[in-house]
Design an enzyme around this catalytic site. Structure first.
Site, PDB file in Angstrom:
ATOM      1  N   GLY A  99       5.647  -0.323  -1.919  1.00  0.00           N
ATOM      2  CA  GLY A  99       5.144   0.120  -0.624  1.00  0.00           C
ATOM      3  C   GLY A  99       3.665   0.439  -0.684  1.00  0.00           C
ATOM      4  O   GLY A  99       3.065   0.533  -1.763  1.00  0.00           O
ATOM      5  N   GLU A 100       3.074   0.598   0.483  1.00  0.00           N
ATOM      6  CA  GLU A 100       1.649   0.918   0.569  1.00  0.00           C
ATOM      7  C   GLU A 100       1.391   1.697   1.838  1.00  0.00           C
ATOM      8  O   GLU A 100       1.950   1.408   2.896  1.00  0.00           O
ATOM      9  CB  GLU A 100       0.806  -0.358   0.550  1.00  0.00           C
ATOM     10  CG  GLU A 100      -0.688  -0.103   0.527  1.00  0.00           C
ATOM     11  CD  GLU A 100      -1.502  -1.378   0.312  1.00  0.00           C
ATOM     12  OE1 GLU A 100      -2.730  -1.307   0.431  1.00  0.00           O
ATOM     13  OE2 GLU A 100      -0.892  -2.428   0.016  1.00  0.00           O
ATOM     14  N   GLY A 101       0.557   2.722   1.744  1.00  0.00           N
ATOM     15  CA  GLY A 101       0.187   3.531   2.896  1.00  0.00           C
ATOM     16  C   GLY A 101      -1.317   3.641   3.003  1.00  0.00           C
ATOM     17  O   GLY A 101      -2.069   2.947   2.303  1.00  0.00           O
ATOM     18  N   GLY A 102      -1.766   4.536   3.874  1.00  0.00           N
ATOM     19  CA  GLY A 102      -3.190   4.686   4.077  1.00  0.00           C
ATOM     20  C   GLY A 102      -3.912   5.263   2.877  1.00  0.00           C
ATOM     21  O   GLY A 102      -5.079   4.966   2.635  1.00  0.00           O
ATOM     22  N   MET A 103      -3.216   6.099   2.099  1.00  0.00           N
ATOM     23  CA  MET A 103      -3.843   6.775   0.968  1.00  0.00           C
ATOM     24  C   MET A 103      -3.595   6.087  -0.371  1.00  0.00           C
ATOM     25  O   MET A 103      -4.413   6.159  -1.278  1.00  0.00           O
ATOM     26  CB  MET A 103      -3.327   8.214   0.877  1.00  0.00           C
ATOM     27  CG  MET A 103      -3.956   9.151   1.873  1.00  0.00           C
ATOM     28  SD  MET A 103      -5.622   9.627   1.381  1.00  0.00           S
ATOM     29  CE  MET A 103      -5.252  10.638  -0.055  1.00  0.00           C
ATOM     30  N   VAL A 106       2.483   2.505  -3.745  1.00  0.00           N
ATOM     31  CA  VAL A 106       3.638   3.073  -4.435  1.00  0.00           C
ATOM     32  C   VAL A 106       4.318   2.001  -5.278  1.00  0.00           C
ATOM     33  O   VAL A 106       4.554   0.886  -4.811  1.00  0.00           O
ATOM     34  CB  VAL A 106       4.645   3.675  -3.435  1.00  0.00           C
ATOM     35  CG1 VAL A 106       5.831   4.304  -4.171  1.00  0.00           C
ATOM     36  CG2 VAL A 106       3.964   4.720  -2.558  1.00  0.00           C
ATOM     37  N   LYS A 130       2.799   6.941  -7.111  1.00  0.00           N
ATOM     38  CA  LYS A 130       1.916   6.765  -5.961  1.00  0.00           C
ATOM     39  C   LYS A 130       0.484   6.814  -6.470  1.00  0.00           C
ATOM     40  O   LYS A 130      -0.011   7.867  -6.878  1.00  0.00           O
ATOM     41  CB  LYS A 130       2.154   7.866  -4.926  1.00  0.00           C
ATOM     42  CG  LYS A 130       1.259   7.763  -3.692  1.00  0.00           C
ATOM     43  CD  LYS A 130       1.584   8.878  -2.698  1.00  0.00           C
ATOM     44  CE  LYS A 130       0.692   8.817  -1.471  1.00  0.00           C
ATOM     45  NZ  LYS A 130       1.009   9.923  -0.526  1.00  0.00           N
ATOM     46  N   ASP A 233       2.558  16.494   8.830  1.00  0.00           N
ATOM     47  CA  ASP A 233       2.835  15.092   9.170  1.00  0.00           C
ATOM     48  C   ASP A 233       4.342  14.827   9.176  1.00  0.00           C
ATOM     49  O   ASP A 233       4.820  13.848   8.596  1.00  0.00           O
ATOM     50  CB  ASP A 233       2.124  14.155   8.199  1.00  0.00           C
ATOM     51  CG  ASP A 233       1.921  12.746   8.781  1.00  0.00           C
ATOM     52  OD1 ASP A 233       2.019  12.605  10.021  1.00  0.00           O
ATOM     53  OD2 ASP A 233       1.665  11.813   8.010  1.00  0.00           O
TER      54      ASP A 233
END
Length: 426
Positions: A99-103, A106, A130, A233
């Site tokens: 996975g990948e997010g804004g920060m 993973v 992460k 959040d």
């Protein structure tokens, strides 16, 4: 294993004209083979394992033959194939990206304990890593938020919060090592239910199921609020649901710790517009009641299939504005099967003035159970006990260490929460 071939001449300061030899070359898809490499102008290259054409570090498929290329970390970055030490626990071996997010990004990984087992006798097992996104490595703010997430997780020891193993640094890049949760984000479950049938008088997620998820979320919030932490959040995407129905709250990347100074970023306040409390939108000082506002929106969405201020064409700015200026639509207008008291519940939970809302996660939970006539859950009763003892159970809170008897009692409470919600301790 490195994804690019780095010039030996750069490492030993030999002029490029003197560097010409045959050596082992990393071929993506085949591993290490022997081959002749042309090195001119200090170019770093990788080669497709199927057709041996030169490919870029970013390539997912070979541009010549179309072969799928295995992901391998570029030099100096955390990624597939990289290994690093985790404090005194052991060594982490990074696997596939999940996975990948804004920060950050993973990865699935394996934690190999020193000696093969942890101090408590746990054998080597899968974890999640992460890693701070490489593009943010030079951002002081991003690094501060990342360390803040580590500090928040290190304070927590709750079964409904993702377990934290440690913070590591590899080649200047930070990484959080956490529990690997095999499950789905709550928003996937809500979307799946919404697509499976049209909205009628009945909730999208049945009341009993929604209460089971919500009670676990509130238990986690009760404990973090007791420690002075505000998540900031709370949304379905940060609530993971395992196959056995057990919930894990994650992503403390913008959490505010007790010692944090209240400040603004000079732009938009951190958070997700569809779930933000009015005081969060306005960058006012926050406490746990902001999280409870967001949690109430999560419940609203589980029942109705959408958030209160969601409309086609509304962007992030308009959603934030609605949180401050608009009154949420009464949920009974959307779901005729709900009791009229449901409108009162949400009107209070989503009040613009935090003083008019339910003042704690436990009080909100009691109100939800009473409004919908939901049965008492053994797990909810255990959650209340766990929340009342959160400060003592915290691993790095005011109470630094617990005597053996108290540790056993704390573990018994965690086990009671898990079994109360139908899950076996892991």
């Amino acid at each position: 294993m490195l994804r690019s071939i780095h010039l030996l001449s750069q490492l030993i300061c030999v002029p490029p004209m003197h560097f010409e030899r045959t050596e082992s070359v990393h071929v993506r898809g085949l591993g290490l083979v022997s081959g002749s490499v042309s090195r001119q102008n200090h170019l770093a290259v990788a080669v497709c394992g199927a057709c041996r054409s030169i490919i870029t570090d970013e390539a997912v498929f070979c541009p010549l033959c179309g072969a799928k290329l295995p992901e391998v970390a570029p030099a100096g970055r955390i990624g597939t194939g990289v290994e690093f030490d985790l404090e005194a626990l052991g060594r982490v071996v990074v696997g596939d990206r999940i996975g990948e997010g804004g920060m950050g990004v993973v990865y699935r990984a394996t934690l190999r304990y020193n000696g093969g087992v942890s101090p408590s006798g746990v054998e080597n097992h899968a974890v999640a890593v992460k890693a701070l996104h490489p593009l943010l490595a030079g951002s002081t703010k991003a690094r501060r938020l990342f360390i803040g997430e580590a500090n928040a997780l290190a304070m927590l020891a709750h079964p409904n919060i993702v377990k934290f193993y440690g913070l590591a640094e590899y080649a200047g890049q930070y990484a959080l090592v956490m529990e690997l949760v095999e499950g789905r984000p709550l928003d996937h479950i809500v979307l799946e239910r919404s697509l499976s049938h049209s909205l009628g008088d009945n909730p999208q997620v049945p009341l009993g199921e929604a209460w089971r998820y919500f009670a676990q979320l509130l238990g986690a919030l009760a404990s973090i609020h007791a420690l002075g932490i505000v998540h900031r959040d709370i949304k379905p995407n940060n609530i993971l649901v395992r196959a056995d129905g057990f919930v894990k709250l994650t992503d403390f990347g913008i959490a505010r710790l007790p010692a944090d100074a209240v400040s603004t970023t000079g732009g938009l306040a951190p958070g997700t517009g569809a779930y933000m409390a009015p005081e969060q939108v306005l960058a006012h000082p926050l406490d746990g009641r902001a999280d409870l506002y967001s949690a109430a929106i999560v419940l609203y969405e589980m029942l109705s299939g959408k958030t209160p201020f969601e409309h086609p064409g509304r962007n992030e700015i308009l959603l934030r504005s609605a949180q401050v200026e608009e009154v949420p639509p009464p949920i009974c207008q959307l779901l005729g099967s709900l009791p009229p008291a449901a409108d009162v519940l949400f009107a209070r939970s989503l009040a613009k003035n935090a003083n008019l809302r339910y003042q704690s996660a436990l009080k909100l939970g009691e109100a939800v159970a009473k409004t919908f006539g939901l049965p008492a859950l053994p797990g909810w009763e255990a959650q209340q006990l766990l929340a009342k003892n959160a400060q003592a159970i915290s691993r790095t809170g005011k109470v630094q260490a617990l005597p053996g008897e108290a540790q056993a009692e704390a573990e018994a409470l965690r086990t009671a929460v898990m079994r109360g919600f139908g899950a076996e301790p892991r």
